[in-house]
Design a protein around this motif. Structure first.
Motif, PDB file in Angstrom:
ATOM      1  N   THR A 157      76.824  50.327-125.633  1.00  0.00           N
ATOM      2  CA  THR A 157      77.864  50.233-124.598  1.00  0.00           C
ATOM      3  C   THR A 157      77.314  49.783-123.241  1.00  0.00           C
ATOM      4  OG1 THR A 157      77.550  52.593-124.206  1.00  0.00           O
ATOM      5  CG2 THR A 157      79.411  51.967-125.623  1.00  0.00           C
ATOM      6  N   ALA A 158      75.991  49.749-123.095  1.00  0.00           N
ATOM      7  CA  ALA A 158      75.413  49.389-121.785  1.00  0.00           C
ATOM      8  C   ALA A 158      75.502  47.881-121.549  1.00  0.00           C
ATOM      9  CB  ALA A 158      73.958  49.839-121.736  1.00  0.00           C
ATOM     10  N   ARG A 159      75.695  47.516-120.283  1.00  0.00           N
ATOM     11  CA  ARG A 159      75.657  46.089-119.927  1.00  0.00           C
ATOM     12  C   ARG A 159      74.363  45.758-119.199  1.00  0.00           C
ATOM     13  NH1 ARG A 159      78.918  44.581-116.140  1.00  0.00           N
ATOM     14  NH2 ARG A 159      79.455  46.684-115.474  1.00  0.00           N
ATOM     15  N   ARG A 160      73.808  46.797-118.515  1.00  0.00           N
ATOM     16  CA  ARG A 160      72.596  46.571-117.725  1.00  0.00           C
ATOM     17  C   ARG A 160      71.591  47.669-118.043  1.00  0.00           C
ATOM     18  NH1 ARG A 160      76.263  47.224-112.571  1.00  0.00           N
ATOM     19  NH2 ARG A 160      76.539  49.073-113.851  1.00  0.00           N
ATOM     20  N   THR A 207      72.474  49.947-112.755  1.00  0.00           N
ATOM     21  CA  THR A 207      72.129  49.954-114.182  1.00  0.00           C
ATOM     22  C   THR A 207      72.933  51.013-114.928  1.00  0.00           C
ATOM     23  OG1 THR A 207      70.296  49.984-115.759  1.00  0.00           O
ATOM     24  CG2 THR A 207      70.195  51.606-114.002  1.00  0.00           C
ATOM     25  N   ASP A 208      73.042  50.824-116.242  1.00  0.00           N
ATOM     26  CA  ASP A 208      73.743  51.802-117.078  1.00  0.00           C
ATOM     27  C   ASP A 208      72.762  52.702-117.818  1.00  0.00           C
ATOM     28  OD1 ASP A 208      76.213  50.509-116.454  1.00  0.00           O
ATOM     29  OD2 ASP A 208      75.639  48.938-117.867  1.00  0.00           O
ATOM     30  N   MET A 209      71.518  52.242-117.942  1.00  0.00           N
ATOM     31  CA  MET A 209      70.515  53.059-118.630  1.00  0.00           C
ATOM     32  C   MET A 209      69.115  52.721-118.112  1.00  0.00           C
ATOM     33  SD  MET A 209      70.587  51.194-122.400  1.00  0.00           S
ATOM     34  CE  MET A 209      69.193  52.056-123.113  1.00  0.00           C
ATOM     35  N   THR A 266      73.956  55.286-112.656  1.00  0.00           N
ATOM     36  CA  THR A 266      74.653  54.120-112.098  1.00  0.00           C
ATOM     37  C   THR A 266      73.679  53.116-111.478  1.00  0.00           C
ATOM     38  OG1 THR A 266      74.938  55.289-110.004  1.00  0.00           O
ATOM     39  CG2 THR A 266      76.792  55.376-111.575  1.00  0.00           C
ATOM     40  N   LYS A 285      76.530  60.244-115.006  1.00  0.00           N
ATOM     41  CA  LYS A 285      76.075  59.000-115.655  1.00  0.00           C
ATOM     42  C   LYS A 285      75.154  58.237-114.721  1.00  0.00           C
ATOM     43  CE  LYS A 285      79.765  57.775-118.820  1.00  0.00           C
ATOM     44  NZ  LYS A 285      80.890  56.876-119.037  1.00  0.00           N
ATOM     45  N   THR A 334      72.911  58.868-109.989  1.00  0.00           N
ATOM     46  CA  THR A 334      73.942  59.152-110.988  1.00  0.00           C
ATOM     47  C   THR A 334      75.283  59.401-110.295  1.00  0.00           C
ATOM     48  OG1 THR A 334      73.424  61.504-110.922  1.00  0.00           O
ATOM     49  CG2 THR A 334      72.332  60.222-112.628  1.00  0.00           C
ATOM     50  N   GLY A 343      71.193  59.085-120.141  1.00  0.00           N
ATOM     51  CA  GLY A 343      71.087  57.670-119.759  1.00  0.00           C
ATOM     52  C   GLY A 343      69.664  57.270-119.402  1.00  0.00           C
TER      53      GLY A 343
END
Ligand SMILES: Cc1cc2nc3c(=O)[nH]c(=O)nc-3n(C[C@H](O)[C@H](O)[C@H](O)COP(=O)(O)OP(=O)(O)OC[C@H]3O[C@@H](n4cnc5c(N)ncnc54)[C@H](O)[C@@H]3O)c2cc1C
Length: 374
Positions: free
Chosen positions: A23-26, A112-114, A100, A98, A94, A4
């Motif tokens: 797939t990320a939103r943020r 955040t997602d990435m 976060t 993942k 994380t 990520g």
């Protein structure tokens, strides 16, 4: 790297970012230099909410002054990108493997997602260091590209010349030509003379931006320079030109691709500017005069540079077309034009069109002469 969290150094990195973006939103982008802005806008255009975290007090501080940075910041906001200047990342948080959130140095957390790290590159100097060559940020070289050992030379991103490395393709080619001259004792074949290689373009969809020569934080009251600017923060536009000795010695242009291209052409081709430099901006913005004259492929002299990254002239491209190149890809293979930042692709297409128009209609009439303008 933690899954990520990404860097962008090559195509594999780019593919990884694109896959994660599906797939990320943020997203958090660390670093608001050229690459950071390109990544941030690219992600925003994929519908991702982006936070841009930058350690300096303004965006692209090497190229932009305060006003220009403010215009860029509001343009980014319109694209869905929120900027945090004077901020740095202290930790990536994380959960279950993942990403976060990230924690900033002021203690605040940004979900955040990435995360994409665009905070600069460090030259790979381990081989040079192991060989005992003096290194600082990069391998230290003199004006002749010689390292501390007179028989070892360094060029490109790994080299640190007296004026510093710019991290641009064009500087590497300049250095290669210098080195050919040093090694052979004569000017390299096909040398194109002095080339201005400090034009920095942000290739960000939805936000044209270019800065060249004297720009950013410089002394605007310096009597050597005449500095003119046009600001339109609401419209996301900013143009500043710096004129000295009848030539454009610096410019910053945000929000207008045509003006940016015109100013780049004037700067790199060192064309004389009008006696009233305001015409540079006013005529360019109205789409006439200098703008039209400098961007029409038909008007290019053979010595004019088309591809500034690889220092390829219009004459070399015409020659390649005459030798049978019929597509941009052919021209790229023969001359390297378009293989740097890609900004000159339109001009190469124009030169190809001009050639096919002239060969389709060998006896040009006044009606057909302007065909490649359309
Ligand atoms: C995402 C991205 C976008 C960019 N966009 C632009 C742009 O639009 N315009 C522009 O002008 N510049 C751009 N740049 C910068 C440009 O790519 C570099 O300036 C240029 O590639 C430098 O060329 P180089 O040959 O010096 O180094 P590199 O292209 O990095 O090549 C060096 C090579 O040497 C290899 N190597 C390293 N160590 C060793 C070793 N010990 N032994 C053998 N091989 C080794 C590396 O693996 C690499 O293949 C961009 C860079 C990035 C990362």
């Amino acid at each position: 790297l933690i899954p990520g969290v990404f860097v962008l150094k090559d195509m594999a990195d780019a593919h990884g970012i694109v896959a994660a973006a599906a797939t990320a939103r943020r997203a958090v982008v660390l670093g608001a230099g050229v690459l950071g802005l390109e990544v941030a806008t690219g992600l925003a255009l994929r519908g991702i909410s982006v936070r841009l975290v930058h350690i300096a007090d303004r965006l692209m501080e090497r190229q932009l002054g305060w006003e220009a940075s403010a215009v860029v910041e509001s343009s980014l906001r319109r694209l869905g990108i929120e900027s945090h200047t004077g901020a740095s990342l202290s930790r990536v948080i994380t959960a279950k493997g993942k990403v976060t959130a990230v924690r900033l140095e002021d203690g605040s957390e940004v979900p955040t997602d990435m995360v994409v790290m665009c905070a600069g590159t460090i030259p790979e100097t381990s081989l040079a260091r192991a060989a005992g060559l003096p290194c600082d940020r990069g391998v230290i070289v003199d004006e002749c590209m010689a390292t501390g050992d007179a028989q070892i030379f360094a060029i490109g991103d790994c080299a640190q010349p007296p004026g510093g490395g710019r991290g641009l393709v064009a500087q590497g080619w300049e250095q290669a030509r210098t080195l050919v001259g040093v090694l052979t004792g004569r000017s390299p074949a096909g040398e194109q003379g002095e080339v201005t290689s400090d034009v920095v373009r942000v290739k960000a969809s939805g936000m044209a931006m270019v800065a060249m020569g004297i720009c950013g934080d410089f002394d605007r009251s310096d009597p050597r320079y005449r500095v003119l600017s046009l600001k339109d923060p609401e419209g996301g536009r900013y143009v500043e030109v710096v004129v000295s000795g009848g030539h454009l010695v610096g410019a910053t242009c945000i929000g207008d691709a045509d003006v940016a291209a015109t100013l780049s052409a004037l700067y790199t081709r060192q064309l004389p500017v009008p006696s009233d430099p305001a015409q540079l901006m006013i005529r360019a913005l109205s789409g006439g005069g200098v703008a039209a004259a400098t961007r029409d492929p038909q008007d290019l002299a053979d010595a004019d540079h088309v591809c500034n990254c690889n220092t390829v002239t219009a004459g070399q491209i015409r020659h390649a077309i005459g030798d049978g190149c019929t597509t941009v890809k052919d021209v790229a293979a023969a001359t390297r034009a378009t293989t740097g930042c890609g900004d000159c692709t339109g001009l190469v297409e124009g030169l190809l069109s001009c050639h096919s128009a002239s060969t389709d209609q060998p006896e040009a009439t006044p009606a057909t002469q302007g065909a490649c303008h359309e």
